[in-house]
Write an enzyme that holds these catalytic residues in place. Structure first.
Site, mmCIF file in Angstrom:
data_model
loop_
_atom_site.group_PDB
_atom_site.id
_atom_site.type_symbol
_atom_site.label_atom_id
_atom_site.label_comp_id
_atom_site.label_asym_id
_atom_site.label_seq_id
_atom_site.Cartn_x
_atom_site.Cartn_y
_atom_site.Cartn_z
ATOM 1 N N LYS A 189 0.820 -1.215 0.000
ATOM 2 C CA LYS A 189 0.000 0.000 0.000
ATOM 3 C C LYS A 189 0.858 1.271 0.000
ATOM 4 O O LYS A 189 2.064 1.209 0.172
ATOM 5 C CB LYS A 189 -0.963 -0.029 1.188
ATOM 6 C CG LYS A 189 -1.900 -1.253 1.175
ATOM 7 C CD LYS A 189 -2.922 -1.206 0.045
ATOM 8 C CE LYS A 189 -3.500 -2.555 -0.324
ATOM 9 N NZ LYS A 189 -4.459 -3.135 0.568
HETATM 10 C C1 LIG Z 1 -5.486 -4.224 0.736
HETATM 11 C C2 LIG Z 1 -6.948 -4.021 0.827
HETATM 12 C C3 LIG Z 1 -7.706 -4.499 1.893
HETATM 13 C C4 LIG Z 1 -7.140 -5.410 2.921
HETATM 14 O O1 LIG Z 1 -6.148 -4.848 3.662
HETATM 15 P P1 LIG Z 1 -5.444 -5.804 4.745
HETATM 16 O O2 LIG Z 1 -4.654 -4.822 5.549
HETATM 17 O O3 LIG Z 1 -4.601 -6.750 3.957
HETATM 18 O O4 LIG Z 1 -6.497 -6.458 5.515
HETATM 19 C C5 LIG Z 1 -9.041 -4.180 1.975
HETATM 20 N N1 LIG Z 1 -9.636 -3.451 1.025
HETATM 21 C C6 LIG Z 1 -8.952 -2.991 -0.029
HETATM 22 C C7 LIG Z 1 -9.671 -2.149 -1.023
HETATM 23 C C8 LIG Z 1 -7.596 -3.269 -0.179
HETATM 24 O O5 LIG Z 1 -6.922 -2.845 -1.243
#
Ligand SMILES: *Cc1c(COP(=O)(O)O)cnc(C)c1O
Length: 374
Positions: A189
């Protein structure tokens, strides 16, 4: 023949870690125990609240956990329906299923790739409890239209802003506009803590409920030791993770700027090709978490990925429609979702990708989609 050494691999994404994050993480490991065991967590929550302009934040171990607790805090459970877009990462839908509620998948808009408000309105029943707005790849949902629908029908509007750090809707940051918002700090991210997430809200009562839930059901005013008043959750972020996050948050403007620079680089390189990329409608800012190409006509995506691979470049397919997975009912009438999944590809996008690397990736797209390289 591969002209590049193996070290020249272009990853689809990787974190930007500086001496700042390493210093904070070292400090947390060495000193962040005992009475100091929550210092970085509290600082991380405070910095993120300031960045977003919200009253409350709870750091979590993942966005999935933040969504799970937030929805539980809203009272979503068996018999309820939650409407979300068909084309999404699985993490957005999983908490709904774990709470015993029913996810109702609807089609997306062709320009934003996000949930279609008209389709939401058509899917509302007497059981509908919430709308989950996921800002896909940094692109924003039409929050004004969704908020109006939610108001009209007495529904909660929830924002999954995991991919929308840096995105803003008419001056308001993604994740700050719904009943609550969820963020992810997974290593892919825009900012990372390795694994991690955050729950944010402006609603004092919801905050108190989720805070209790997040502490295994122990209310913060409770004087008895080890006295949970209800069944809660354990989705906490560690102090060491939060230390990394504090470094990232001090650099957040730089990290968002890096994402935007990479996107602009691709846009310039790919100008004139028969494809669309992430939109940025007037009055909005796109954090461009993941630059994505959507070809105007179906193209051989596997061949492009193979071409990337031969040159040591990662390609990444668009999310599949959730309704094409074995756990959900098939929804062939969701034409936009199905067409998007076939015609699109995410491009590598880490913050410090060089102009030469962007041109190298773009060169393959240009050859593949048929324009002679400049
Ligand atoms: C990455 C992501 C998640 C999940 O995030 P985690 O921290 O891995 O639980 C949820 N929603 C979206 C849109 C994502 O891109």
């Amino acid at each position: 023949m591969n002209a590049h050494a193996p070290s020249d691999r272009i990853y689809y994404t990787k974190p930007s870690i500086s001496a700042l994050e390493i210093g904070y993480a070292n400090d947390a490991v060495a000193n962040g125990w005992g009475e100091r065991c929550y210092e970085y967590i509290e600082r991380f929550e405070r910095l993120f609240k300031q960045h977003l302009g919200v009253r409350h934040a709870i750091a979590t171990s993942s966005a999935t956990g933040a969504l799970h607790m937030g929805m539980a805090g809203l009272g979503i459970g068996p018999g309820d329906e939650v409407i979300l877009a068909d084309i999404n990462w699985i993490a957005s839908v999983v908490p709904i299923v774990h709470l015993g509620a029913k996810p109702v998948l609807v089609d997306v808009l062709p320009d934003s790739w996000c949930i279609d408000p008209a389709a939401v309105e058509a899917a509302i029943t007497s059981r509908t409890k919430a709308i989950l707005a996921v800002h896909l790849y940094g692109n924003l949902c039409d929050i004004d239209a969704l908020a109006a629908i939610a108001d009209r029908h007495g529904l909660h509007l929830i924002e999954d802003a995991a991919e929308a750090i840096g995105s803003a809707w008419h001056g308001r940051r993604a994740g700050s506009m719904g009943a609550f918002g969820a963020f992810s700090f997974h290593g892919t991210k825009t900012i990372t803590t390795g694994e991690g997430g955050l729950f944010v809200t402006d609603d004092d009562a919801l905050y108190e409920r989720v805070l209790t839930l997040s502490n295994h059901g122990r209310a913060r005013g409770e004087t008895r030791q080890f006295w949970p008043e209800r069944i809660g959750f354990k989705y906490k972020m560690s102090n060491v993770q939060a230390a990394i996050g504090c470094g990232q948050l001090e650099r957040i403007d730089e990290l968002i700027a890096g994402k935007r620079r990479v996107f602009e680089g691709y846009r310039t390189e790919l100008e004139g090709l028969p494809l669309r990329m992430n939109p940025e409608p007037a009055g909005t800012v796109n954090g461009y978490w993941m630059p994505t190409i959507v070809a105007d006509a179906p193209f051989d995506r596997e061949a492009l990925i193979a071409r990337f691979k031969a040159d040591n470049i990662d390609g990444r397919v668009f999310f599949w429609p959730l309704s094409s997975l074995p756990m959900f009912d098939h929804q062939p009438q969701h034409h936009v979702s199905h067409a998007l999944a076939r015609c699109s590809l995410n491009l590598p996008s880490y913050h410090d990708l060089t102009c030469a690397q962007i041109a190298r990736v773009a060169g393959h797209v240009i050859k593949h989609l048929g324009r002679s390289p400049r």
